[in-house]
Design an enzyme around this catalytic site. Structure first.
Site, PDB file in Angstrom:
ATOM      1  N   SER A 212      30.266 -19.346  26.682  1.00 18.25           N
ATOM      2  CA  SER A 212      29.936 -19.508  25.301  1.00 18.25           C
ATOM      3  C   SER A 212      28.799 -20.284  25.049  1.00 18.25           C
ATOM      4  CB  SER A 212      31.185 -20.424  24.510  1.00 18.25           C
ATOM      5  OG  SER A 212      30.772 -20.703  23.279  1.00 18.25           O
ATOM      6  N   HIS A 214      27.662 -22.066  22.276  1.00 15.85           N
ATOM      7  CA  HIS A 214      27.675 -23.268  21.598  1.00 15.85           C
ATOM      8  C   HIS A 214      28.302 -24.412  22.330  1.00 15.85           C
ATOM      9  CE1 HIS A 214      31.759 -23.215  19.707  1.00 15.85           C
ATOM     10  NE2 HIS A 214      31.676 -21.778  20.392  1.00 15.85           N
ATOM     11  N   CYS A 340      48.568 -31.609  11.455  1.00 16.13           N
ATOM     12  CA  CYS A 340      49.932 -31.782  11.523  1.00 16.13           C
ATOM     13  C   CYS A 340      50.669 -31.085  10.359  1.00 16.13           C
ATOM     14  CB  CYS A 340      49.968 -33.360  11.308  1.00 16.13           C
ATOM     15  SG  CYS A 340      51.768 -33.871  11.017  1.00 16.13           S
TER      16      CYS A 340
HETATM   17  N1  PLP Z   1      37.637 -21.113  26.309  1.00 17.52           N
HETATM   18  C1  PLP Z   1      37.653 -22.485  26.255  1.00 17.52           C
HETATM   19  C2  PLP Z   1      37.914 -23.314  27.414  1.00 17.52           C
HETATM   20  C3  PLP Z   1      36.945 -23.070  25.191  1.00 17.52           C
HETATM   21  O1  PLP Z   1      36.777 -24.538  25.016  1.00 17.52           O
HETATM   22  C4  PLP Z   1      36.625 -22.296  23.998  1.00 17.52           C
HETATM   23  C5  PLP Z   1      36.249 -23.020  22.633  1.00 17.52           C
HETATM   24  O2  PLP Z   1      36.579 -24.229  22.303  1.00 17.52           O
HETATM   25  C6  PLP Z   1      36.810 -20.887  23.712  1.00 17.52           C
HETATM   26  C7  PLP Z   1      37.384 -20.482  25.000  1.00 17.52           C
HETATM   27  C8  PLP Z   1      36.434 -20.132  22.735  1.00 17.52           C
HETATM   28  O3  PLP Z   1      34.844 -20.119  22.720  1.00 17.52           O
HETATM   29  P1  PLP Z   1      34.169 -19.491  21.314  1.00 17.52           P
HETATM   30  O4  PLP Z   1      34.127 -20.632  20.367  1.00 17.52           O
HETATM   31  O5  PLP Z   1      32.838 -19.071  22.021  1.00 17.52           O
HETATM   32  O6  PLP Z   1      34.625 -18.253  21.050  1.00 17.52           O
END
Ligand code: PLP
Length: 755
Positions: A212, A214, A340
């Protein structure tokens, strides 16, 4: 003001700011080289070249000279593509996968993985079984289980680094197991490893590697998937044939350019940002500050087996939400567990899977940082962490000695998992009475009482609880000489046997039998002495007889439905329908109620109060039906009564934004602003009063019920609640409306969105 001056951002695992080089590269694709890379003219060719150079940078960073690399909208899409590819191969009858029917994932994976597995398994009718691989107390996969299941596994999904704890998976160990299973496909979620750990896909056995942008200083909405050349592949989208037909749809060129720029920086610094020693140094300083600020803190990850950029901790006696509010008030942006709902504390599935005790999962907070983090940032963060700890100590929540005692007098509601403990503080007499103590809250209650210098006059239960042990004995033992006089004989619920009433300072409690939920159920009627010396009844602590949105269950051995019917009618006859009732449970943050409010949402309660000829008999049969439908499986809380709710007020009619609030206040100078943040947040956080030129009362939610009595009794004056994010203020406004106050409002988005 740029975010770096306003906020201390310690949530890099959620997302990161975009690097200047990435912003510049992205901007260039919008107002410079904006052509479509599929166009065959010169501008299109230049755009395509930029895209291919980003792909080439990815190859260099991942050390992946072979295999597919396709750009996606992020890791979630990349994961879908990988899962679809593996399952399609099985669905298409590829003989290599014929005997393989397990879809395995690490129990601490990001939800994108198990949810994709279930989704595509269902849609493609593959008939596979989705199963979690357990992890140990340090978050590492159980290789013995993997070894046992791998021969039947079609796909194994294991993340490289955990997003909540920073725990580094033993990929070598997993690879060792999977080398014996050449036909088992292997997905490694590399999102949190990129830029933090060396990656060498050419040398590994991994089949799918999603990333990813970002999470590593590229814009949002861009990611990529690497696929080994021998692994099955099926496109997720079909259409114009972009990305060589692997992912149709015009490419996100600004995202790809931004990601490409970040990847290029990574190439230049050998695949990893920042000297690892510097990151370890930052972690050490932050951990030191946390230890100093929060005595008793525990860390939820092994320091020697996690990336240095993630710190996960819990503080005994505090829910993650409370800690998040505290950090946010201190200007430190961190993450806690998920939101929550239904009065239950939020939990972390990751810490649960690691087998940590519930309280650690409910209290977990994550701090995460990364490359855009300097010595000065670390210093500022450490100072603010210390300030946050100081604020908690001053609020009598961390230690037993406070430099400042507050002068609060009246009723406080402490809550755990929907169970309420009520404290009545008689300030002038420095005394307190505790009703329905819940063991999980004892430490907090004891700290508060000691720190406030109060003497405990009585510890009472409203009935013998079925869902939790009363913590009465525990509290009495702990308070010792600061507790009630041991020479006074009390009954099983703590009531002094010879007493008609318990007087403490300007307050008086009277007991009232309310049998039904259990045979021994009672209510405690609280009165306060008025200026002319008379007792004014303020509220009744009703235990489980009347719940908010329900009636106490009557299917315990000592229960009686006819008795509870009569008890509720007795409450109505004695106090009318507008007396404030404080129950022993508050499953959904409703705080307190009245019979009138209950009758409006609960037909069975309305029926109970009505003068009907066969009222009791028809109540008993309807109640039996309601009790039969009770759902005891709602988490760990044994539901103490049915929750039957209808109409909720429409939030739209309750809320202001910054401008409409200003307009309303100009037209209604009599309106009162009420800050429902806790005192320690208020002490540290932003204020609204100087902006609006109005005064605001401070009424934390835990003290709302104290004020409800006066707000509901007086002339209805407009009340406008506000807090940090607008969540708590909405609860307060809804509560007031539910109880009949017609002019209760809140500031949507709270101080976070106030301009
Ligand atoms: N996998 C992990 C370990 C992540 O931390 C995240 C995002 O929090 C994702 C997958 C999903 O990523 P994306 O926001 O690019 O779809």
């Amino acid at each position: 003001m740029p975010w770096s001056q306003r906020d201390i951002y310690l949530d890099a695992n959620a997302t990161t700011p975009t690097l200047p080089s990435a912003i510049e590269a992205a901007r260039w694709t919008m107002d410079g080289e904006f052509a479509n890379p599929s166009s065959t003219h010169c501008a299109g060719l230049r755009a395509k070249e930029m895209m291919e150079s980003a792909r080439q940078n990815a190859r260099l960073v991942l050390k992946a000279s072979r295999g597919r690399i396709l750009f996606t909208s992020g890791a979630t899409e990349a994961i879908q593509t990988a899962v679809l590819s593996a399952l399609s191969a099985k669905a298409d009858g590829d003989p290599r996968y014929a005997g393989r029917h397990l879809l395995l994932y690490g129990a601490t994976e990001h939800k994108a993985v198990p949810e994709s597995l279930k989704h595509w398994n269902h849609l493609l009718h593959t008939g596979c079984e989705v199963r979690a691989i357990p992890v140990d107390g340090e978050g590492r996969h159980d290789l013995a289980v993997l070894r046992e299941l791998a021969p039947a596994a079609l796909l194994v999904c294991t993340m490289a680094v955990n997003n909540e704890t920073g725990v580094i998976s033993d990929l070598d160990g997993i690879e060792g197991v999977l080398r014996e299973q050449p036909d088992c496909l292997w997905l490694v979620d590399g999102v949190q490893a990129l830029g933090k750990l060396p990656i060498a896909l050419d040398r590994s056995r991994i089949d799918y590697f999603p990333l990813s942008g970002h999470k590593l200083y590229a814009p949002k909405g861009i990611g990529l998937l690497w696929v080994r050349e021998s692994a099955p592949f099926t496109p997720l989208t079909a259409g114009g044939g972009q990305e060589g037909g692997q992912r149709s749809g015009t490419e996100n060129m600004s995202g790809i350019a931004g990601f490409g720029a970040v990847l290029q920086e990574l190439v230049q610094c050998g695949g990893q940002f920042c000297a690892i020693e510097a990151l370890h140094g930052y972690r050490e300083r932050l951990v030191g500050a946390l230890r100093q600020a929060f005595p008793g803190i525990v860390f939820n990850m092994p320091f020697d087996r996690s990336v240095p950029t993630t710190i996960n901790f819990s503080v005994p006696g505090f829910a993650s939400k409370e800690l998040l509010d505290l950090f946010d008030a201190a200007g430190i942006r961190v993450s806690s567990g998920s939101a929550c709902s239904s009065g239950k504390a939020a939990r972390s599935h990751v810490l649960d899977a690691m087998g940590l005790p519930c309280w650690r999962s409910e209290s977990a907070v994550r701090l995460s940082f990364g490359r855009v983090w300097t010595d000065a940032d670390c210093q500022r963060a450490a100072e603010r962490i210390l300030e946050a700890g100081h604020a908690l100590r001053n609020a009598c929540l961390m230690t037993e000695s406070a430099s400042q005692r507050d002068d609060f007098d009246g009723v406080i509601q402490f809550k755990h998992d929907g169970a309420c403990t009520w404290l009545i503080v008689a300030r002038a007499a420095a005394k307190v009475v505790i009703i329905d103590p819940v063991s999980e809250l004892c430490d907090r209650i004891e700290r508060y009482v000691r720190c406030q210098g109060l003497k405990v006059d009585a510890v009472l239960d409203t009935h013998s609880h079925a869902d939790h042990e009363s913590a009465r004995e525990l509290l009495l033992k702990d308070f010792g000489g600061q507790g009630p006089d041991p020479a006074v004989a009390v009954d099983a619920l703590g009531w002094p046997q010879a007493a008609g009433s318990v007087d403490f300072g300007q307050y008086q409690l009277r007991r009232m039998a309310l049998p039904g939920h259990t045979a021994d159920s009672v209510g405690y009627v609280l009165a306060r002495r008025t200026a002319d010396g008379a007792w004014q009844t303020r509220q009744v602590f009703v235990g489980d007889t009347v719940l908010i949105g329900g009636i106490g269950r009557t299917n315990f051995p000592s229960s009686s439905a006819p008795e509870i019917y009569r008890s509720i009618r007795r409450l109505g006859a004695e106090f009318g329908h507008h007396m404030l009732l404080c129950p022993a449970h508050d499953y959904r943050h409703d705080f307190a109620t009245t019979l009138a409010a209950e009758a409006a949402i609960n037909p069975l309660l309305a029926h109970t109060l009505a003068e009907l000829p066969d009222g009791e008999a028809s109540f008993v049969s309807a109640k039996a039906q309601v009790d039969a439908e009770l759902d005891d499986s709602q988490g760990q809380v044994l539901m103490c009564g049915s929750l039957r709710c209808s109409s909720e007020p429409d939030p739209a009619g309750l809320e202001f934004n910054s401008q409409s609030l200003r307009d309303y206040l100009a037209a209604h100078p009599e309106a009162r602003m009420v800050d429902v943040r806790e005192a320690y947040e208020r002490a540290m956080g932003a204020a609204i009063e100087p902006e609006l030129h109005v005064a605001a009362d401070s009424v934390p939610l835990s003290r709302l019920s104290q004020n409800l009595v006066d707000w509901l009794a007086g002339e209805a004056r407009p009340l406008i609640f506000f807090c940090r994010s607008g969540n708590r203020s909405l609860l307060a406004a809804k509560c007031l409306r539910r109880l009949g106050h017609t002019q209760a409002y809140h500031l949507r988005g709270g101080l976070a969105l106030f301009r």
